[in-house]
Scaffold this motif. Structure first.
Motif, PDB file in Angstrom:
ATOM      1  N   ILE A 502      97.523  22.728   4.707  1.00 29.52           N
ATOM      2  CA  ILE A 502      97.249  23.824   5.647  1.00 29.52           C
ATOM      3  C   ILE A 502      98.159  23.704   6.863  1.00 29.52           C
ATOM      4  CG2 ILE A 502      95.523  24.714   7.262  1.00 29.52           C
ATOM      5  CD1 ILE A 502      95.086  25.631   4.428  1.00 29.52           C
ATOM      6  N   THR A 503      98.351  22.505   7.344  1.00 27.47           N
ATOM      7  CA  THR A 503      99.218  22.304   8.516  1.00 27.47           C
ATOM      8  C   THR A 503     100.660  22.656   8.191  1.00 27.47           C
ATOM      9  OG1 THR A 503      97.743  20.568   9.342  1.00 27.47           O
ATOM     10  CG2 THR A 503      99.987  20.619  10.220  1.00 27.47           C
ATOM     11  N   TRP A 504     101.111  22.363   6.963  1.00 27.98           N
ATOM     12  CA  TRP A 504     102.473  22.734   6.569  1.00 27.98           C
ATOM     13  C   TRP A 504     102.630  24.256   6.569  1.00 27.98           C
ATOM     14  CZ3 TRP A 504     105.230  25.585   3.095  1.00 27.98           C
ATOM     15  CH2 TRP A 504     106.591  25.291   2.998  1.00 27.98           C
ATOM     16  N   LEU A 505     101.652  24.955   6.008  1.00 27.86           N
ATOM     17  CA  LEU A 505     101.692  26.421   6.024  1.00 27.86           C
ATOM     18  C   LEU A 505     101.691  26.936   7.463  1.00 27.86           C
ATOM     19  CD1 LEU A 505      99.140  27.212   3.144  1.00 27.86           C
ATOM     20  CD2 LEU A 505     101.607  27.701   3.129  1.00 27.86           C
ATOM     21  N   TRP A 506     100.892  26.300   8.304  1.00 27.73           N
ATOM     22  CA  TRP A 506     100.770  26.728   9.705  1.00 27.73           C
ATOM     23  C   TRP A 506     102.101  26.567  10.449  1.00 27.73           C
ATOM     24  CZ3 TRP A 506      97.154  29.235  12.509  1.00 27.73           C
ATOM     25  CH2 TRP A 506      97.214  29.140  13.895  1.00 27.73           C
ATOM     26  N   THR A 507     102.772  25.443  10.247  1.00 31.61           N
ATOM     27  CA  THR A 507     103.978  25.146  11.030  1.00 31.61           C
ATOM     28  C   THR A 507     105.258  25.683  10.398  1.00 31.61           C
ATOM     29  OG1 THR A 507     104.147  22.977   9.959  1.00 31.61           O
ATOM     30  CG2 THR A 507     102.977  23.077  12.065  1.00 31.61           C
ATOM     31  N   HIS A 508     105.289  25.879   9.042  1.00 34.96           N
ATOM     32  CA  HIS A 508     106.530  26.279   8.386  1.00 34.96           C
ATOM     33  C   HIS A 508     106.546  27.741   7.954  1.00 34.96           C
ATOM     34  CE1 HIS A 508     107.088  21.944   8.229  1.00 34.96           C
ATOM     35  NE2 HIS A 508     108.355  22.147   7.899  1.00 34.96           N
ATOM     36  N   VAL A 509     105.395  28.347   7.797  1.00 35.54           N
ATOM     37  CA  VAL A 509     105.346  29.753   7.396  1.00 35.54           C
ATOM     38  C   VAL A 509     104.863  30.624   8.555  1.00 35.54           C
ATOM     39  CG1 VAL A 509     104.460  31.407   5.721  1.00 35.54           C
ATOM     40  CG2 VAL A 509     104.880  29.040   5.032  1.00 35.54           C
ATOM     41  N   ALA A 510     103.723  30.245   9.148  1.00 35.82           N
ATOM     42  CA  ALA A 510     103.233  30.988  10.316  1.00 35.82           C
ATOM     43  C   ALA A 510     103.967  30.574  11.588  1.00 35.82           C
ATOM     44  CB  ALA A 510     101.732  30.771  10.484  1.00 35.82           C
ATOM     45  N   GLU A 511     104.784  29.520  11.519  1.00 31.62           N
ATOM     46  CA  GLU A 511     105.544  28.998  12.663  1.00 31.62           C
ATOM     47  C   GLU A 511     104.612  28.687  13.838  1.00 31.62           C
ATOM     48  OE1 GLU A 511     108.482  28.172  12.215  1.00 31.62           O
ATOM     49  OE2 GLU A 511     109.173  29.367  10.512  1.00 31.62           O
ATOM     50  N   GLY A 512     103.473  28.073  13.516  1.00 25.00           N
ATOM     51  CA  GLY A 512     102.519  27.702  14.555  1.00 25.00           C
ATOM     52  C   GLY A 512     102.817  26.329  15.137  1.00 25.00           C
ATOM     53  N   HIS A 513     102.196  26.047  16.246  1.00 28.93           N
ATOM     54  CA  HIS A 513     102.353  24.751  16.923  1.00 28.93           C
ATOM     55  C   HIS A 513     101.548  23.696  16.167  1.00 28.93           C
ATOM     56  CE1 HIS A 513     102.015  21.701  20.119  1.00 28.93           C
ATOM     57  NE2 HIS A 513     103.049  22.278  20.694  1.00 28.93           N
ATOM     58  N   LEU A 514     102.145  22.516  15.979  1.00 28.03           N
ATOM     59  CA  LEU A 514     101.479  21.466  15.210  1.00 28.03           C
ATOM     60  C   LEU A 514     100.107  21.139  15.773  1.00 28.03           C
ATOM     61  CD1 LEU A 514     101.493  19.250  13.042  1.00 28.03           C
ATOM     62  CD2 LEU A 514     102.716  17.773  14.653  1.00 28.03           C
ATOM     63  N   GLY A 515      99.974  21.116  17.090  1.00 23.22           N
ATOM     64  CA  GLY A 515      98.704  20.739  17.702  1.00 23.22           C
ATOM     65  C   GLY A 515      97.608  21.770  17.543  1.00 23.22           C
ATOM     66  N   THR A 516      97.956  23.034  17.172  1.00 24.33           N
ATOM     67  CA  THR A 516      96.936  24.086  17.040  1.00 24.33           C
ATOM     68  C   THR A 516      96.579  24.378  15.589  1.00 24.33           C
ATOM     69  OG1 THR A 516      98.621  25.837  17.046  1.00 24.33           O
ATOM     70  CG2 THR A 516      97.713  25.172  19.179  1.00 24.33           C
ATOM     71  N   SER A 517      97.044  23.558  14.648  1.00 20.40           N
ATOM     72  CA  SER A 517      96.736  23.789  13.235  1.00 20.40           C
ATOM     73  C   SER A 517      95.228  23.878  13.022  1.00 20.40           C
ATOM     74  CB  SER A 517      97.312  22.658  12.377  1.00 20.40           C
ATOM     75  OG  SER A 517      96.786  22.710  11.060  1.00 20.40           O
ATOM     76  N   PRO A 518      94.755  24.876  12.258  1.00 23.06           N
ATOM     77  CA  PRO A 518      93.314  24.988  11.993  1.00 23.06           C
ATOM     78  C   PRO A 518      92.777  23.850  11.139  1.00 23.06           C
ATOM     79  CG  PRO A 518      94.545  26.565  10.672  1.00 23.06           C
ATOM     80  CD  PRO A 518      95.516  25.966  11.633  1.00 23.06           C
ATOM     81  N   ALA A 519      93.673  23.007  10.613  1.00 27.09           N
ATOM     82  CA  ALA A 519      93.215  21.867   9.812  1.00 27.09           C
ATOM     83  C   ALA A 519      92.621  20.773  10.677  1.00 27.09           C
ATOM     84  CB  ALA A 519      94.378  21.300   9.000  1.00 27.09           C
TER      85      ALA A 519
END
Length: 553
Positions: A502-519
């Motif tokens: 989930i964190t990979w999808l968050w940071t590499h596809v949604a381009e989200g901040h690592l610290g805000t991952s919903p995981a």
């Protein structure tokens, strides 16, 4: 048993003469002297005043005749006695020029110079507990931390609510030598019995402790490093005081202090709640609360400790961006709210150079993306490498986040880094800290950075990143897709690795901040971040492509 004052001849040396340790304040030593000779403090005071002209300004700078009287009583050299008063700092921390002992009005002219130690002193309770010695340095406004114990100094007694040693009459306390407060209470003859050695002193912030150590070394050695150059302790102190005064005024007057550190927001809130219409005069007297004063001094010293004027200007630009807009402009406002000092003037001029006005320049240009939702929390890595690499010394992840904040700052109603962060789903603290870090690490001028941001904005895909983030959150709650993906693309993967996926999808596809991952249920620790990075590095190209397809479906 106490001796009567008549038991000792006026002007004669007392039989018991304890040593005067370096750093002990004169009034503390005289109380010790009285105890050693079984005298009441009032009796010793009369013995001294009987052979001198005045004890006015004793702890600031004793008169020549008073030094002679003290030397006769104690047997100590006049120079050693004078060094136990604030006169020791004349010419570095203080400027006592013009003070006349027999003209009380001269004190007003002296206090108008600003930051003059007043009536009373600060203390370190743990130092008093060790040897009951009151240190002279505690009286200086620039002393806020006990470097021996790593705690903030305490400025007022919690019982009588007065500064310590705040005596209106006499220069010795009736309570005598020791850690008892001894301040006068309401009724005649009653004095505060608080044991100061038992007071609580808050642990100092590492930055404040470092700043106090640097300041102490400067006074001891007579020199300090300012903006990468060696200067005298006097010039260092003056620059520190001048710059601290400016930061205090900025904190008090900022229209939108949300980006500022906590101590500055607290000061701003207190000023706005105050009933007085008169603006604070921080150039005359700094805040009385040691922690607040210490943090302001530390913020100013951080600027002065920069290795060059350019780096210092980048630090100061974070503050000058909060100067209220007036007809006089930034330079005029700053000149009215600080003390004349060449170092401060040089820094303000450097800040006003075009290369240091990025935040204000962003406020003046049209939006670089159609909407804020078209800006991810972290700019894609390929676009960062193409447009922003080499413009900052900060870590790439930090610059990528900062670039996203910059794009958000160009939109209407987004006027602070905190607001930009909130619009992207980041915390206000992340926005403020990221902007401060990149302001310090900016190596290119503002024109070059703006060109890069404009080019970046033109290449940003018109994508609803908030919608991508919602899809990733939904996948985090669902489980069937992960089981199927593991069976096909990564057999043997543990169920606990779903959080990393989930964190990979968050940071590499949604381009989200690592610290805000919903995981993450709680902010990820350093170990967990490292484990995630190992997992991300182990994904093959086929596995990465398949994960992107999961999100697209």
């Amino acid at each position: 048993m106490s001796a009567a004052p008549g038991d000792f001849a006026v002007g004669r040396r007392l039989p018991s003469r304890p040593a005067l340790p370096a750093g002990q304040a004169l009034d503390s030593y005289l109380e010790h002297l009285a105890e050693a000779n079984h005298l009441r403090p009032a009796d010793l005071s009369r013995l001294i005043t009987a052979t001198t002209d005045t004890v006015r300004f004793l702890m600031l700078t004793p008169s020549a005749r008073t030094l002679t009287a003290l030397s006769a009583v104690t047997g100590l050299p006049r120079e050693q006695l004078r060094a136990a008063t604030l006169a020791q700092y004349d010419g570095t921390v203080l400027d006592l020029t013009g003070l006349e002992h027999h003209r009380p009005a001269s004190y007003r002219a002296l206090s108008a110079k600003g930051w003059l130690p007043g009536n009373g002193t600060q203390i370190c309770p743990r130092c008093l507990r060790m040897n009951a010695t009151w240190q002279l340095r505690w009286r200086l406004p620039t002393m806020t931390v006990c470097t021996r114990h790593g705690v903030y100094l305490v400025s007022t007694c919690p019982v009588c609510t007065k500064p310590f040693r705040a005596t209106r009459h006499g220069f010795l306390r009736p309570s005598g030598h020791g850690p008892i407060c001894g301040n006068a209470l309401g009724a005649r003859g009653q004095h505060c019995p608080t044991d100061l050695a038992e007071l609580y002193a808050p642990r100092a912030d590492p930055g404040c402790l470092e700043r106090q150590t640097r300041y102490d070394v400067a006074l001891a050695e007579g020199r300090a490093t300012v903006l990468g150059e060696t200067t005298s302790a006097k010039d260092y102190h003056h620059a520190l005081r001048s710059l601290t005064t400016l930061l205090l005024h900025i904190a008090s007057a900022a229209d939108n202090p949300r980006d500022l550190p906590y101590w500055a927001r607290h000061l701003n809130r207190d000023q706005r709640r105050g009933t007085s219409s008169r603006a604070p005069r921080w150039g005359i007297a700094p805040p009385s609360e040691p922690r607040l004063r210490s943090r302001a001094l530390t913020a100013a010293d951080r600027v002065l400790a920069a290795p060059s004027t350019e780096r210092a200007a980048a630090e100061l630009a974070f503050w000058t961006d909060h100067i209220p807009r007036t007809r006089d402009g930034v330079l005029g406002w700053a000149a009215d709210h600080t003390l004349p000092d060449p170092t401060t003037t040089r820094l303000i001029m450097a800040v006003q150079a075009p290369r240091r006005r990025l935040s204000r320049a962003l406020d003046e240009i049209n939006p670089l993306t159609p909407k804020v939702m078209n800006i991810p929390q972290v700019i894609p890595e390929d676009l960062y490498l193409q447009h922003l690499s080499g413009l900052f010394t900060s870590r790439p992840e930090t610059v990528r986040t900062f670039a996203a904040l910059c794009l958000a700052r160009t939109h209407p109603n987004v006027t602070t880094w905190a607001e930009a962060a909130s619009g992207l789903g980041l915390s206000e603290e992340v926005g403020t800290q990221t902007a401060e870090a990149c302001a310090t690490g900016q190596t290119a001028d503002t024109t070059r950075v703006l060109q890069a941001l404009r080019a970046l904005g033109r290449q940003m895909p018109v994508t609803d990143y908030r919608a991508f983030e919602q899809v990733v959150r939904h996948l985090g709650r669902a489980g069937d897709w992960f089981v199927r993906w593991v069976e096909v693309f990564r057999p043997g993967t543990a169920c606990t690795s779903k959080a990393y996926t989930i964190t990979w999808l968050w940071t590499h596809v949604a381009e989200g901040h690592l610290g805000t991952s919903p995981a993450w249920v709680t902010p990820p620790t350093a170990n967990r971040r490292a484990s995630y990075r190992r997992f991300a590095a182990s994904l093959s190209e086929d596995q990465q492509r398949s994960l992107r397809e999961v999100l697209a479906s």
